[in-house]
Design a protein around this motif. Structure first.
Motif, PDB file in Angstrom:
ATOM      1  N   GLU A  45       5.268   3.434  -5.204  1.00  0.00           N
ATOM      2  CA  GLU A  45       3.949   3.672  -4.623  1.00  0.00           C
ATOM      3  C   GLU A  45       2.990   2.537  -4.949  1.00  0.00           C
ATOM      4  N   PHE A  48      -5.472  -4.167   4.901  1.00  0.00           N
ATOM      5  CA  PHE A  48      -4.447  -3.278   4.368  1.00  0.00           C
ATOM      6  C   PHE A  48      -5.128  -2.046   3.810  1.00  0.00           C
ATOM      7  N   ASP A  49      -4.669  -0.886   4.234  1.00  0.00           N
ATOM      8  CA  ASP A  49      -5.228   0.382   3.757  1.00  0.00           C
ATOM      9  C   ASP A  49      -6.726   0.480   4.018  1.00  0.00           C
ATOM     10  N   HIS A  62      -2.175 -10.542  -1.897  1.00  0.00           N
ATOM     11  CA  HIS A  62      -1.237 -10.001  -0.909  1.00  0.00           C
ATOM     12  C   HIS A  62      -1.219 -10.821   0.383  1.00  0.00           C
ATOM     13  N   ASP A 110       5.135   3.787   4.559  1.00  0.00           N
ATOM     14  CA  ASP A 110       3.887   4.115   5.263  1.00  0.00           C
ATOM     15  C   ASP A 110       2.734   3.161   4.917  1.00  0.00           C
ATOM     16  N   THR A 111       3.011   1.882   4.834  1.00  0.00           N
ATOM     17  CA  THR A 111       1.918   0.924   4.606  1.00  0.00           C
ATOM     18  C   THR A 111       1.074   0.820   5.872  1.00  0.00           C
ATOM     19  N   ARG A 112      -0.231   0.704   5.658  1.00  0.00           N
ATOM     20  CA  ARG A 112      -1.172   0.746   6.786  1.00  0.00           C
ATOM     21  C   ARG A 112      -1.883  -0.596   6.913  1.00  0.00           C
ATOM     22  N   TRP A 113      -1.717  -1.219   8.063  1.00  0.00           N
ATOM     23  CA  TRP A 113      -2.233  -2.545   8.323  1.00  0.00           C
ATOM     24  C   TRP A 113      -3.181  -2.528   9.508  1.00  0.00           C
ATOM     25  N   VAL A 151       1.601   1.298  11.156  1.00  0.00           N
ATOM     26  CA  VAL A 151       2.003   1.941   9.904  1.00  0.00           C
ATOM     27  C   VAL A 151       3.511   1.717   9.775  1.00  0.00           C
ATOM     28  N   PHE A 162       2.138  -1.729  -5.138  1.00  0.00           N
ATOM     29  CA  PHE A 162       2.324  -2.838  -4.202  1.00  0.00           C
ATOM     30  C   PHE A 162       2.496  -4.092  -5.057  1.00  0.00           C
ATOM     31  N   ASP A 176       7.131   1.016   6.980  1.00  0.00           N
ATOM     32  CA  ASP A 176       7.796   0.859   5.689  1.00  0.00           C
ATOM     33  C   ASP A 176       8.111  -0.624   5.499  1.00  0.00           C
ATOM     34  N   LYS A 232       8.236   0.180   0.006  1.00  0.00           N
ATOM     35  CA  LYS A 232       6.984   0.934   0.035  1.00  0.00           C
ATOM     36  C   LYS A 232       6.859   1.556   1.425  1.00  0.00           C
TER      37      LYS A 232
END
Length: 200
Positions: free
Chosen positions: A27, A136-137, A145, A86-89, A73, A29, A75, A84
């Motif tokens: 969970e 991100f997020d 990152h 459901d990463t949200r960009w 969204v 990064f 992986d 990781k």
């Protein structure tokens, strides 16, 4: 379920099915970089697309932000074995940046402000498979990152998602990049564990 990182609690079979072989879910990064983090301000940022004939098209930060935005969204999977979910960009699909390019190229080389390069087949960055991501997020992408903008190609190992990207160069011949010439796999499919050159 074995091999989970501390802090990760099982979420059912569905997530296990999303984990490529040899990977563990996390969970966090993790930040992995080969050298110092370049500090690139948006005032001095530009993204340049160069075709195999030398034709160039550049976007300033403001021009890039004015393009149609998407919120994928996905992986992501690092060759160092963490994944990781459901990463949200937020960013611009490479389809938008490439749509006016006249090219016979089959490959691209992603080029970064720190001199890093990585190669990909053109078909792997088109048709909704790749983005120039700046958030991100819900927050601006942190320099560690890859901020202010990085490539995101979630179906390949994450070294293909070049941090601090400054452009794409379209090429007729495949031109292996930094890690590929150092022994990493030329393609990098996590579901086939293509970590090194001798992996099938």
């Amino acid at each position: 379920m074995s091999g989970l990182s501390p802090g990760f609690h099982g979420r059912g079979r569905a997530l296990v099915d999303r984990l490529p072989p040899g990977q563990y879910p996390t969970e966090s990064f993790p930040v992995l970089s080969i050298g110092p983090t370049p500090r690139v301000t948006t005032d001095h940022w530009a993204f340049t697309l160069t075709t195999e004939t030398g034709s160039r098209r550049s976007w300033t930060w403001e021009e890039m932000m004015a393009l149609p935005q998407e919120r994928p969204v996905a992986d992501i999977h690092c060759v160092t074995r963490w994944s990781k979910f459901d990463t949200r960009w937020q960013g611009v699909s490479l389809d938008v940046l490439l749509e006016e390019a006249e090219t016979a190229a089959d490959f691209v080389v992603a080029e970064s402000f720190d001199g890093y390069t990585t190669n990909l087949p053109l078909e792997d960055v088109t048709d909704g498979k790749a983005w120039l991501a700046h958030s991100f997020d819900g927050y601006p992408l942190a320099p560690d990152h890859g901020g202010p903008a990085r490539l995101v190609v979630p179906h390949l190992y994450f070294w293909k998602s070049a941090k601090w990207i400054k452009g794409l160069r379209l090429t007729v011949q495949d031109e292996p990049g930094f890690w590929e010439t150092a022994g990493y796999h030329n393609y990098g499919d996590p579901w086939r564990e293509q970590r090194h050159w001798n992996d099938a």
